[in-house]
Structures are given as structure tokens and as C-alpha cells.
Design a protein around this motif. Structure first.
Motif, short mmCIF file in Angstrom:
data_model
loop_
_atom_site.label_atom_id
_atom_site.label_comp_id
_atom_site.label_asym_id
_atom_site.label_seq_id
_atom_site.Cartn_x
_atom_site.Cartn_y
_atom_site.Cartn_z
N PHE A 31 0.88 -1.17 0.00
CA PHE A 31 0.00 0.00 0.00
C PHE A 31 0.91 1.23 0.00
O PHE A 31 1.63 1.46 0.98
N VAL A 32 0.89 2.00 -1.09
CA VAL A 32 1.95 2.99 -1.32
C VAL A 32 1.52 4.41 -0.97
O VAL A 32 0.61 4.97 -1.58
N PHE A 33 2.21 4.99 0.01
CA PHE A 33 2.07 6.41 0.33
C PHE A 33 3.22 7.17 -0.29
O PHE A 33 4.21 6.58 -0.72
N GLY A 34 3.12 8.50 -0.30
CA GLY A 34 4.27 9.30 -0.72
C GLY A 34 3.89 10.61 -1.37
O GLY A 34 2.75 10.82 -1.80
N ALA A 35 4.87 11.50 -1.44
CA ALA A 35 4.70 12.77 -2.13
C ALA A 35 4.43 12.50 -3.60
O ALA A 35 5.00 11.58 -4.18
N GLY A 36 3.53 13.29 -4.19
CA GLY A 36 3.24 13.12 -5.62
C GLY A 36 1.99 12.29 -5.90
O GLY A 36 1.64 12.07 -7.05
N ASP A 37 1.31 11.86 -4.83
CA ASP A 37 0.09 11.05 -5.02
C ASP A 37 -1.08 11.99 -5.34
O ASP A 37 -1.98 12.21 -4.53
N ILE A 38 -1.06 12.56 -6.56
CA ILE A 38 -2.05 13.59 -6.90
C ILE A 38 -3.47 13.05 -7.05
O ILE A 38 -4.44 13.78 -6.93
N ASN A 39 -3.58 11.75 -7.31
CA ASN A 39 -4.93 11.17 -7.48
C ASN A 39 -5.47 10.57 -6.19
O ASN A 39 -6.50 9.91 -6.19
N PHE A 40 -4.75 10.80 -5.09
CA PHE A 40 -5.19 10.31 -3.77
C PHE A 40 -5.48 8.82 -3.80
O PHE A 40 -6.60 8.38 -3.59
N ASN A 41 -4.45 8.03 -4.09
CA ASN A 41 -4.57 6.57 -3.99
C ASN A 41 -4.59 6.23 -2.50
O ASN A 41 -5.63 6.28 -1.88
N ALA A 42 -3.45 5.92 -1.91
CA ALA A 42 -3.41 5.73 -0.46
C ALA A 42 -3.63 7.06 0.26
O ALA A 42 -4.18 7.12 1.36
N GLY A 43 -3.21 8.15 -0.38
CA GLY A 43 -3.30 9.48 0.23
C GLY A 43 -4.69 9.92 0.61
O GLY A 43 -4.86 10.82 1.44
N ARG A 44 -5.71 9.30 0.03
CA ARG A 44 -7.09 9.63 0.36
C ARG A 44 -7.34 9.48 1.86
O ARG A 44 -8.07 10.25 2.47
N ILE A 45 -6.71 8.49 2.48
CA ILE A 45 -6.91 8.27 3.92
C ILE A 45 -6.39 9.47 4.72
O ILE A 45 -7.02 9.93 5.66
N ILE A 46 -5.22 9.98 4.30
CA ILE A 46 -4.64 11.14 4.99
C ILE A 46 -5.59 12.34 4.86
O ILE A 46 -5.91 13.01 5.85
N LYS A 47 -6.05 12.58 3.65
CA LYS A 47 -6.95 13.71 3.40
C LYS A 47 -8.24 13.59 4.22
O LYS A 47 -8.72 14.55 4.81
N ASP A 48 -8.79 12.38 4.24
CA ASP A 48 -10.08 12.20 4.92
C ASP A 48 -9.96 12.23 6.44
O ASP A 48 -10.87 12.72 7.13
N VAL A 49 -8.86 11.72 6.97
CA VAL A 49 -8.64 11.85 8.42
C VAL A 49 -8.46 13.33 8.76
O VAL A 49 -9.05 13.83 9.72
N TYR A 50 -7.68 14.03 7.95
CA TYR A 50 -7.43 15.47 8.16
C TYR A 50 -8.74 16.26 8.15
O TYR A 50 -8.92 17.20 8.92
N ASN A 51 -9.66 15.88 7.26
CA ASN A 51 -10.94 16.58 7.15
C ASN A 51 -12.05 15.97 8.01
O ASN A 51 -13.23 16.25 7.82
N ARG A 52 -11.64 15.11 8.94
CA ARG A 52 -12.56 14.46 9.88
C ARG A 52 -13.70 13.72 9.17
O ARG A 52 -14.86 13.82 9.57
N LYS A 53 -13.33 12.99 8.13
CA LYS A 53 -14.35 12.21 7.40
C LYS A 53 -14.24 10.71 7.67
O LYS A 53 -14.76 9.89 6.91
N MET A 54 -13.48 10.35 8.71
CA MET A 54 -13.28 8.93 9.02
C MET A 54 -13.78 8.62 10.43
O MET A 54 -12.99 8.34 11.33
N PRO A 55 -15.10 8.63 10.64
CA PRO A 55 -15.62 8.33 11.98
C PRO A 55 -15.52 6.84 12.32
O PRO A 55 -15.76 6.45 13.45
N PHE A 56 -15.21 6.03 11.30
CA PHE A 56 -15.08 4.58 11.51
C PHE A 56 -13.76 4.10 10.91
O PHE A 56 -13.22 4.73 10.02
N TYR A 57 -13.30 2.98 11.41
CA TYR A 57 -12.17 2.33 10.75
C TYR A 57 -12.47 0.84 10.59
O TYR A 57 -13.15 0.23 11.43
N PRO A 58 -12.01 0.25 9.47
CA PRO A 58 -12.24 -1.18 9.26
C PRO A 58 -11.35 -2.01 10.18
O PRO A 58 -10.36 -1.50 10.72
#
Length: 331
Positions: free
Chosen positions: A173-200
Motif C-alpha cells: 500500500f503505497v504512500f508518498g509525495a506526488g500522489d495527486i490522485n489520492f490513492n493511499a493518500g485519500r486516507i490522509i486527506k479524509d482523516v485530516y478533514n474528519r471524514k473517518m468516523p469509523f475504521y475497518p
């Protein structure tokens, strides 16, 4: 004299980081792109590489692309968890791989490195790590992405039998700078925006894109023909991952464990809710089903044979977050 290199999928997340690294090598680097490709991720190295036009899904468009080429990195692929894009997954991940490998073999390319996926390896369970020899068991989940990546590896094996020198690299599962399409990075964005009230309730193997790109080059130079190499790092539960992202971003949200049966119920309710935009887009049942499993992997073969380096995953999360913040992409 330098080598002639072709990278397919050079505008994608992994492919673009690889192209940036290869552009500094002094070799002739050719990125295969479509006329419609967004070149944003190649900004900064376009003056050091050549753009070659073609489409992996169209075999005739590849005519001449691999003539006189020494090395091919086949990074082109589509990552999609869900049922809406099944024909596209087949066209790009399966047919595209067949077209590229066959054209490479017929053109006499010295070696191809094929980028696969941990979904082509399998589901490990919570108390063990899968390695390159583990039996594929992703067919227990109806996930077309996993099937197409598995079938693509069968095509590699077929082409190796026909004489092509090909090595498989399997990024986690690949994180990193340059993930413009928010592959793994979507999780970072959504946690930052408080959109993850649940976790699997599952877990995942995490790695940084720079390590993946370095290891792709190492696989080209010293990998063994026909072998596959898992490129991963820390194995972490989604609970640990969410907690680490909160620590890095400084944003905290109460996040509750969500078993799969409850996810079905909440997904159904969200269809009728005006609040659905306040919940992460990762919240679709295909993705949640996979995230409820444990995809833990052993990368010691790549460490041993390719010199793959390790870094704690928190560093990668921090680097990715800072890159997003710098580029104002977290809104």
C-alpha cells in the motif's frame, strides 16, 4: 553509451516517481503516454525525457515503441475497488499487460519489470505474513481488480516461458509525495478533514513510493528472471494507521471500529442521507470488504536480493502530508 528505457504508466503515481529518478541517470528515458494524458506529475523532468505516444489497450498503437529498447518498466495499470469499471480493469490490467509484454519480446527488449499488486499475492490473515510463495486466495472476495492483477502475473509467466526476461515487483500500500490522485493518500486527506468516523477491522502493509521506485530500478539491475519481489514495510492495522495519521496531522476525531455487517447497514443508510459527503469516499463496500481483511506481507526477499531499504511508515505519512499541505491539496 546509455541505455534506452521505456516506462509505461509514466504519468501515474509510481510511474512518475520512477521517471523522475531515471531522468537523472543519464540514460534515454521514454515515457509512454496517451494524447489525453495529464502530464502534471512529470513536471520538472519533461526537458530530460521523451514522450512517446501510444495506448497499452491498443496493440497497434505500440508498433515501433519498443524497437531498440533495452529496458521496459510496465507500470501502466488501473487501481479501482468496486464493480463499475470491470471492463476497463480487464482492458488495461490484463490486455494491456499482454500487449506490452508481447511487443517487448518481439522487439528483443533485454528485460521488462512488471509492476503487480499485493492483491495478486493474497489475504494473509491477522497472525501471519504472506510471501512470494503464498497461495493466491483473493478469489474468496469478488474483486475484479485483484483478479486482473493475478491474471496479469500469469501472462508474465507465459511470456517468460516464451523467452522474455521479466521480473515482477509487487508494491504494498503505497504512500508518498506526488500522489495527486489520492490513492493511499485519500486516507490522509479524509482523516485530516474528519471524514473517518469509523475504521475497518483489517490491516495493511505500508511502503513509501520512493522505496518502490528505487526497488524497481534494483529489480531491473539485479532481480532474477521470472521471480517476484514484494516491496513493503510495516504491517499495521487500520486502527494504528488512523492513529498515526491523527498524530502526524494534529487532527483528532473519535473513530470507531466497524465490523463488516455494520458497514453494510451504514452504507445502505448513507444512500438516503444528506450527510454522505461528510463520510470518506473510501466508504464503498468493495473497499471496505478488502480493508476488513489482513494484507500483511514479508518483504525480506527484496531486502536480501535487491537491497530494498526500510523506513518507519510514520516518516512516509509525514512526508505525504507535508507535500499535500505545501500544494494546498487537503481542502
Amino acid at each position: 553509451m546509455g541505455k534506452k528505457i521505456v516506462v509505461t504508466g509514466g504519468t501515474g503515481f509510481i510511474g512518475s516517481r520512477l521517471v523522475h529518478k531515471l531522468a537523472e541517470s543519464g540514460h534515454e528515458v521514454n515515457a509512454l503516454v496517451r494524447t489525453s494524458s495529464d502530464l502534471t506529475s512529470l513536471k520538472g523532468c519533461l526537458d530530460k525525457i521523451n514522450l512517446v505516444y501510444g495506448d497499452v489497450t491498443n496493440a497497434s498503437s505500440l508498433k515501433g515503441v519498443f524497437d531498440g529498447v533495452d529496458e521496459v518498466y510496465h507500470c501502466a495499470g488501473i487501481t479501482y475497488m468496486g464493480g463499475k469499471k470491470n471492463p476497463l480493469l480487464q482492458k488495461i490490467n490484463v490486455d494491456g499487460t499482454r500487449h506490452v509484454l508481447e511487443a517487448s519480446r518481439l522487439a528483443g527488449v533485454r528485460r521488462v519489470v512488471h509492476v503487480s499488486s499485493i492483491t495478486a499475492v493474497g489475504i494473509s490473515g491477522p497472525n501471519r505474513k504472506f510471501d512470494e510463495e503464498s497461495p493466491w486466495n483473493f478469489d474468496t472476495i469478488d474483486l475484479e481488480y485483484a483478479r486482473t492483477k493475478y491474471v496479469a502475473e500469469q501472462i508474465v509467466a507465459e511470456e517468460v516461458r516464451k523467452g522474455l526476461d521479466c521480473v515482477i515487483v509487487v508494491p504494498a500500500f503505497v504512500f508518498g509525495a506526488g500522489d495527486i490522485n489520492f490513492n493511499a493518500g485519500r486516507i490522509i486527506k479524509d482523516v485530516y478533514n474528519r471524514k473517518m468516523p469509523f475504521y475497518p477491522l483489517g490491516g495493511i502493509c505500508v511502503v513509501d513510493v520512493e522505496i518502490v521506485a528505487e526497488t524497481l530500478i534494483a529489480a531491473m539491475n539485479q532481480g532474477r528472471k521470472g521471480e517476484r519481489y514484494i516491496v513493503g514495510g510495516d504491517n499495521v492495522s487500520f486502527k494504528e494507521l488512523a492513529q498515526t495519521i491523527m498524530k502526524v496531522t494534529g487532527v483528532h476525531q473519535l473513530s470507531l471500529p466497524l465490523p463488516i455487517w455494520a458497514a453494510h447497514f451504514i452504507t445502505y443508510l448513507l444512500k438516503f442521507s444528506k450527510e454522505r459527503n461528510r463520510i470518506s469516499k473510501l466508504f464503498n463496500m468493495s473497499m471496505f470488504t478488502v480493508a476488513s481483511k489482513f494484507l500483511y506481507f514479508d518483504s525480506s526477499k527484496a531486502e536480501r536480493e535487491l537491497g530494498m531499504r526500510y523506513e518507519p511508515y510514520e516518516k512516509s505519512i509525514k512526508r505525504t502530508f507535508e507535500w499535500y499541505r505545501e500544494h494546498r491539496m487537503l481542502v
